[in-house]
Design a protein around this motif. Sequence first.
Motif, mmCIF file in Angstrom:
data_model
loop_
_atom_site.group_PDB
_atom_site.id
_atom_site.type_symbol
_atom_site.label_atom_id
_atom_site.label_comp_id
_atom_site.label_asym_id
_atom_site.label_seq_id
_atom_site.Cartn_x
_atom_site.Cartn_y
_atom_site.Cartn_z
ATOM 1 N N UNK A 5 0.851 -1.186 0.000
ATOM 2 C CA UNK A 5 0.000 0.000 0.000
ATOM 3 C C UNK A 5 0.891 1.242 0.000
ATOM 4 N N UNK A 6 0.437 2.316 -0.661
ATOM 5 C CA UNK A 6 1.245 3.534 -0.663
ATOM 6 C C UNK A 6 1.361 4.122 0.742
ATOM 7 N N UNK A 7 2.502 4.714 1.008
ATOM 8 C CA UNK A 7 2.752 5.340 2.299
ATOM 9 C C UNK A 7 1.844 6.562 2.444
ATOM 10 N N UNK A 8 1.160 6.705 3.581
ATOM 11 C CA UNK A 8 0.291 7.876 3.756
ATOM 12 C C UNK A 8 1.111 9.166 3.741
ATOM 13 N N UNK A 9 0.545 10.192 3.162
ATOM 14 C CA UNK A 9 1.225 11.473 3.107
ATOM 15 C C UNK A 9 0.288 12.568 3.598
#
Length: 81
Positions: A5-9
Amino acid sequence: MAKREPKPTFDPAYVRDISESVYRHQLGAEDVLRMIEKDEDQGQKLRNRAGSYDQLTRVYLKALGFEPPAIADDVSGAKEP
């Protein structure tokens, strides 16, 4: 293989709002007004210049214990007057 999953930003607009506020405080009211008047763009160049603070703003938010999803959920669209 499991998909990562993409890293939260942090929301980029929220980060820029904070960076712009810091930049305006650092310059002082008179210099901000003079800069906006000189640039003749209602503060867009000033906002772009404030982008140099974005990375530090993200780091400070994390150091203060804020996590990206919490920021997005807590301040959805909220801005200082």
